[in-house]
Design an enzyme around this catalytic site. Structure first.
Site, short mmCIF file in Angstrom:
data_model
loop_
_atom_site.label_atom_id
_atom_site.label_comp_id
_atom_site.label_asym_id
_atom_site.label_seq_id
_atom_site.Cartn_x
_atom_site.Cartn_y
_atom_site.Cartn_z
N CYS A 181 0.81 -1.22 0.00
CA CYS A 181 0.00 0.00 0.00
C CYS A 181 0.84 1.27 0.00
O CYS A 181 0.39 2.32 -0.42
CB CYS A 181 -0.95 0.02 1.20
SG CYS A 181 -2.05 -1.39 1.22
N HIS A 235 -3.67 7.17 1.25
CA HIS A 235 -3.90 5.88 0.61
C HIS A 235 -5.31 5.42 0.97
O HIS A 235 -5.72 5.49 2.13
CB HIS A 235 -2.85 4.87 1.10
CG HIS A 235 -3.28 3.46 0.90
ND1 HIS A 235 -3.65 2.96 -0.33
CD2 HIS A 235 -3.43 2.43 1.78
CE1 HIS A 235 -4.00 1.70 -0.20
NE2 HIS A 235 -3.88 1.35 1.07
N ASN A 278 -9.99 -0.58 -2.20
CA ASN A 278 -8.58 -0.35 -1.92
C ASN A 278 -7.77 -0.94 -3.07
O ASN A 278 -7.76 -2.16 -3.26
CB ASN A 278 -8.23 -1.03 -0.59
CG ASN A 278 -6.77 -0.89 -0.19
OD1 ASN A 278 -5.92 -0.63 -1.03
ND2 ASN A 278 -6.50 -1.08 1.08
#
Ligand code: ACO
Length: 335
Positions: free
Chosen positions: A114, A262, A292
């Site tokens: 991530c 993020h 995501n």
């Protein structure tokens, strides 16, 4: 020392929209649970054969390069962040280099999950600062849908992730006051297995072991996430690394014009927003539409925010990420 700036942005997501209701047809979940815990309404899952991790990265990169006004011959270096490479090796950086017809420039693959795009920007920035390169193509791309456990067993993870790609051209800035002010990147391997996909791995269980075992209860080749532990660490590290960036530049929270976190989970973004006391128009979220997308989430969100006119020249833009590794980082940039 030179300064680097983002001269072009682009993103690509597959057309195929998967809603929460679609998921509830294949696993025991429901729209209300997913929205309440994650904020996600829908995500994209690839349908087209060409939408591999490198293939989507190419589509995003072409848009970013066109907007930056650069051609294949102008790109000096590729930094490609992903946790879902097309092949075990070589990495997707060289596949993108081939497809875009770039010169024989270096292509570096980043494995920071991530935080991948933040790590990638940080590395690209160092090369531009020293004067070694002028235009670096920075890409984040993920195909999650191929590797998720789409049964009730995997629901804690599978509802969160989506496919997509984003790209930026990082260019030597001619304006001393414009561009990346600082980057800060960190890791803490102590918690590596709390958010991980551990097989196949050359040091552990390889494909042949999985096939030989033929164990229907084996979940080692699907992603594992200790959700609550990740959540608790994420909110601490996000805050720390944003403060680290602000302090390094003698800036305060009041100087932030746009925070692009993020897109891990809407609740994490909201927690950070409230902790820093930022109004809604200074934090950009699009996890509602895409889920995501790991290394792709920041460049997709940054591109959408810029396309929507939410980022203007002179703005202080803060990018921050936390993810598997654990890894985390921030980028402060003056637009
Ligand atoms: N649908 C319905 N029920 C579900 C689902 C689902 N998709 N997933 C889990 N459940 C159930 C569980 O089985 C459990 O049931 P039980 O109480 O009968 O045992 C119950 O819901 C609660 O499960 P928890 O895992 O405790 O749920 P939690 O409230 O922690 O929410 C979540 C899970 C959303 C993952 C949360 O922990 C979280 O937000 N974690 C942060 C991590 C994160 O956002 N990661 C994103 C990727 S990592 C990154 O990018 C940094």
């Amino acid at each position: 020392m030179f300064k680097s700036k983002i001269s072009g942005l682009g993103y690509y997501v597959p057309e195929n929209v998967v809603t929460n209701d679609d998921l509830s047809k294949v696993m025991d979940t429901n729209h209300e649970w997913i929205v309440e815990r994650t904020g996600i309404h829908e995500r994209r899952h690839k349908k087209l054969e060409e939408d591999t991790t490198s293939g989507m990265g190419v589509k995003a990169a072409r848009i970013a390069m066109e907007r930056a006004g650069v051609e294949a011959k102008d790109i000096d270096f590729v930094v490609f962040a992903t946790l879902s490479p097309d092949y075990y090796f070589p990495g997707p950086g060289v596949l993108l280099q081939r497809e875009l017809g770039l010169n024989t420039v270096a292509a570096l693959d980043i494995r920071a999950q991530c935080s991948g795009f933040i790590y990638a920007l940080s590395i690209a920035d160092q090369y531009i600062k020293t004067g070694m390169y002028k235009n670096v193509l920075v890409v984040g791309s993920e195909v999650h849908s191929a590797g998720l456990d789409m049964t009730t067993r995997g629901r804690g993870v599978s509802v969160i992730f989506g496919d997509g790609a984003g790209a930026a051209v990082l260019t030597r800035s001619e304006n001393e006051n414009q561009g990346i002010l600082s980057t800060h990147i960190h890791s803490q391997g102590e918690h590596a297995e709390e958010l991980a996909l551990i097989a196949p791995g050359m040091g552990g269980r390889w494909v042949t072991d999985i096939l030989e075992d033929n164990n229907p209860d084996d979940i080692s080749y699907t992603p594992y996430m200790n959700g609550q532990f990740v959540f608790k660490n994420a909110v601490v590290r996000f805050s720390e690394v944003i403060n680290e960036g602000l302090e390094a530049n003698n800036l305060g929270v009041e100087d932030i014009d746009m925070l692009i976190p993020h897109q891990a989970n809407l609740r994490i973004s909201q927690y950070i927003q409230h902790k820093f006391g930022l109004p809604d128009d200074k934090v950009f979220n699009n996890i509602q539409k895409y889920g995501n997308t790991t290394a792709a989430s920041i460049p997709i969100a940054l591109t959408e925010a810029w396309e929507a006119g939410k980022i203007k020249e002179g703005d202080l833009v803060v990018l921050a990420a936390f993810g598997s590794g654990f890894t985390w980082g921030s980028v402060m940039l003056r637009w």
